[in-house]
Motif scaffolding. Structure first.
Motif, mmCIF file in Angstrom:
data_model
loop_
_atom_site.group_PDB
_atom_site.id
_atom_site.type_symbol
_atom_site.label_atom_id
_atom_site.label_comp_id
_atom_site.label_asym_id
_atom_site.label_seq_id
_atom_site.Cartn_x
_atom_site.Cartn_y
_atom_site.Cartn_z
ATOM 1 N N LEU A 166 0.842 -1.189 0.000
ATOM 2 C CA LEU A 166 0.000 0.000 0.000
ATOM 3 C C LEU A 166 0.883 1.247 0.000
ATOM 4 O O LEU A 166 2.054 1.183 0.386
ATOM 5 C CB LEU A 166 -0.898 0.012 1.240
ATOM 6 N N PRO A 167 0.364 2.390 -0.419
ATOM 7 C CA PRO A 167 1.169 3.620 -0.366
ATOM 8 C C PRO A 167 1.657 3.871 1.058
ATOM 9 O O PRO A 167 0.967 3.556 2.033
ATOM 10 C CB PRO A 167 0.175 4.706 -0.808
ATOM 11 N N LEU A 168 2.848 4.450 1.180
ATOM 12 C CA LEU A 168 3.396 4.705 2.513
ATOM 13 C C LEU A 168 2.471 5.593 3.331
ATOM 14 O O LEU A 168 2.406 5.472 4.562
ATOM 15 C CB LEU A 168 4.785 5.344 2.394
ATOM 16 N N SER A 169 1.752 6.484 2.678
ATOM 17 C CA SER A 169 0.843 7.361 3.404
ATOM 18 C C SER A 169 -0.254 6.579 4.119
ATOM 19 O O SER A 169 -0.826 7.051 5.109
ATOM 20 C CB SER A 169 0.210 8.381 2.449
ATOM 21 N N ALA A 170 -0.549 5.359 3.648
ATOM 22 C CA ALA A 170 -1.593 4.550 4.276
ATOM 23 C C ALA A 170 -1.247 4.181 5.712
ATOM 24 O O ALA A 170 -2.136 3.910 6.524
ATOM 25 C CB ALA A 170 -1.846 3.283 3.462
ATOM 26 N N HIS A 171 0.046 4.181 6.036
ATOM 27 C CA HIS A 171 0.468 3.835 7.394
ATOM 28 C C HIS A 171 0.211 4.973 8.381
ATOM 29 O O HIS A 171 0.381 4.789 9.594
ATOM 30 C CB HIS A 171 1.942 3.436 7.388
ATOM 31 N N LEU A 172 -0.198 6.120 7.884
ATOM 32 C CA LEU A 172 -0.629 7.220 8.742
ATOM 33 C C LEU A 172 -2.148 7.311 8.802
ATOM 34 O O LEU A 172 -2.687 8.026 9.641
ATOM 35 C CB LEU A 172 -0.066 8.548 8.232
ATOM 36 N N GLY A 173 -2.818 6.583 7.918
ATOM 37 C CA GLY A 173 -4.265 6.658 7.824
ATOM 38 C C GLY A 173 -4.936 5.347 8.162
ATOM 39 O O GLY A 173 -5.109 5.001 9.316
ATOM 40 N N ILE A 174 -5.280 4.583 7.142
ATOM 41 C CA ILE A 174 -6.051 3.374 7.341
ATOM 42 C C ILE A 174 -5.320 2.344 8.190
ATOM 43 O O ILE A 174 -5.936 1.579 8.936
ATOM 44 C CB ILE A 174 -6.438 2.755 5.964
ATOM 45 N N LEU A 175 -3.983 2.305 8.129
ATOM 46 C CA LEU A 175 -3.195 1.385 8.962
ATOM 47 C C LEU A 175 -2.526 2.114 10.118
ATOM 48 O O LEU A 175 -1.655 1.545 10.786
ATOM 49 C CB LEU A 175 -2.137 0.672 8.114
ATOM 50 N N GLY A 176 -2.922 3.356 10.348
ATOM 51 C CA GLY A 176 -2.330 4.157 11.419
ATOM 52 C C GLY A 176 -3.406 4.681 12.356
ATOM 53 O O GLY A 176 -4.380 3.991 12.685
ATOM 54 N N THR A 177 -3.222 5.933 12.772
ATOM 55 C CA THR A 177 -4.129 6.532 13.753
ATOM 56 C C THR A 177 -5.585 6.448 13.330
ATOM 57 O O THR A 177 -6.470 6.095 14.131
ATOM 58 C CB THR A 177 -3.742 8.002 13.990
ATOM 59 N N THR A 178 -5.866 6.761 12.068
ATOM 60 C CA THR A 178 -7.244 6.789 11.578
ATOM 61 C C THR A 178 -7.921 5.425 11.700
ATOM 62 O O THR A 178 -8.994 5.288 12.300
ATOM 63 C CB THR A 178 -7.275 7.243 10.115
ATOM 64 N N GLY A 179 -7.299 4.410 11.107
ATOM 65 C CA GLY A 179 -7.888 3.079 11.124
ATOM 66 C C GLY A 179 -7.990 2.493 12.516
ATOM 67 O O GLY A 179 -9.000 1.867 12.870
ATOM 68 N N LEU A 180 -6.945 2.696 13.327
ATOM 69 C CA LEU A 180 -6.948 2.129 14.671
ATOM 70 C C LEU A 180 -7.961 2.830 15.575
ATOM 71 O O LEU A 180 -8.605 2.194 16.413
ATOM 72 C CB LEU A 180 -5.541 2.224 15.272
ATOM 73 N N THR A 181 -8.121 4.140 15.404
ATOM 74 C CA THR A 181 -9.125 4.866 16.180
ATOM 75 C C THR A 181 -10.523 4.359 15.843
ATOM 76 O O THR A 181 -11.356 4.120 16.733
ATOM 77 C CB THR A 181 -9.025 6.371 15.905
#
Length: 406
Positions: A166-181
């Motif tokens: 996935l794009p590296l930016s996904a690790h700040l979103g869907i696989l990061g704070t956003t998705g985990l929240t």
């Protein structure tokens, strides 16, 4: 095998415009060359120069400045030198600018602004990290800079192959704070059951849109609240919401908003809401109390409607309909996603599985330039972003080697 970095005799990175070769040597004597590209003498750093009163004023509150780039000599054992690639912009950042107690200390005036970033390692004094590794940095101090020194304890390695490239930016979103929240708020606080009715405010936002989709995946009926017909259409067509409510169509009129809620509930065949996942607060939250079912759960994720008030202690309207919690035996609870740190691997595995199966979609709104990050941050509060808001800071300087994990 762990690879140890052999520092150049001078102990310094080359001058600007020169490549920065770093030799890697492992215990068996094998050698590989990773190139850390050109390290500039100065970098952009964004600092808090004044606490905002009301709306953030870019260039006065958050100020982009030019400063010296950290040097290899500054890296201590157990630390790495990072080149930042992407910066996450989150509504919680507005709260960090207030000098008020919270779950983490506020950003100090004069300090580098705090933020989660995806970075590449360009120098390391920790054998667990090597040049070319891509990591997520979640520091309590800093993040809004092109380069930075971080303790290894603040870093999480990113394995691109394991995350489906996935794009590296996904690790700040869907696989990061956003998705985990979204994941932990829904499952831990909301505790949904198939067939229940889930309503989500700011449903077209980065977190809300994930909540809507995950609730549908597990068999719930979903109502999304958003501002404007375009966002409502997107929620139904792309996120699978069963019904939507355009809060802007009601203005701040209670009767008009209640009529919209009744119509949405009739569309999904429900008399009330079992779970309300709230990202907004204010008027929307207060009106939603009137639609909560017996044993309902209100998940307090955020309150973006009040983030830019001048005084968070005096200028936020208290809900007047909260007494409906008593006869409905309902509850209202807040949370912080990193309370569930031990369960991150399972959450990420579930999110990845839904993405691979085509059940979970995500959208990153990638803006350019760290110097423009204070301006980009405003998009979170005026609703002009589409999806997870991320700033691209720079291109990679390193080239992954044959032994690299990426």
């Amino acid at each position: 095998h762990c690879l140890l970095l052999a520092q150049a005799p001078s102990g310094h990175l080359p001058e600007p415009r020169q490549a920065c070769p770093v030799v890697l040597a492992n215990p068996r004597g094998h050698r590989a060359m990773a190139t850390a590209g050109a390290m500039p003498a100065t970098q952009t750093v964004v600092r808090l120069r004044r606490r905002p009163i009301g709306d953030i004023v870019p260039g006065q509150d958050l100020v982009a400045e030019r400063e010296a780039t950290p040097k290899v000599d500054d890296v201590k054992p157990g630390q790495v030198l990072l080149h930042r690639l992407y910066l996450s912009l989150d509504p919680a950042m507005r709260g960090w600018l207030r000098d008020l107690p919270s779950y983490i200390p506020p950003v100090g005036v004069g300090d580098e602004m705090r933020g989660t970033t995806v970075c590449e390692v360009v120098f390391s004094r920790d054998e667990r990290f090597r040049v070319g590794d891509v990591v997520k940095a979640q520091p309590l101090v800093g993040g809004w800079s092109e380069f930075g020194i971080a303790s290894s304890s603040d870093l999480i390695k990113i394995d691109a192959r394991a995350s489906g490239n996935l794009p590296l930016s996904a690790h700040l979103g869907i696989l990061g704070t956003t998705g985990l929240t979204a994941y932990f708020g829904l499952f831990k606080i909301g505790q949904p059951k198939p067939g229940e009715t889930v309503m989500v405010s700011a449903a077209a936002g980065a977190t809300g849109s994930v909540v809507c989709q995950v609730a549908k995946i597990i068999g719930c009926k979903v109502i999304g609240i958003a501002g404007g017909p375009e966002k409502c259409k997107w929620l139904q067509e792309e996120c699978g919401c069963d019904a939507t409510v355009d809060y802007k169509a009601a203005g701040q009129d209670s009767d008009a908003f209640q009529k919209l809620l009744r119509t949405a509930l009739k569309t999904v065949g429900s008399k009330g809401v079992d779970i309300f996942f709230d990202n907004v607060g204010g008027f929307v939250l207060n009106e939603s109390f009137r639609r909560i079912n017996r044993k309902g759960r209100i998940v307090v994720c955020g309150g973006i409607s009040s983030y830019n008030v001048e005084d968070a202690r005096n200028d936020v309207s208290a809900p007047t309909n909260y007494l409906s919690l008593i006869p409905m035996r309902a509850r209202m609870e807040g949370f912080i996603f990193f309370d569930y740190l031990d369960e991150f691997p399972k959450a990420i595995t579930d999110l990845l599985g839904w993405i691979r199966d085509g059940k979970l979609k995500f959208q990153d709104d990638v803006r350019q330039g760290l110097d423009k990050a204070p301006e980009h941050l405003l998009s979170l509060f005026n609703g002009s972003n589409t999806g997870k808001l991320v700033v691209k800071i720079g291109e990679r300087l390193t080239q992954p080697t044959a032994t690299s994990r990426l």
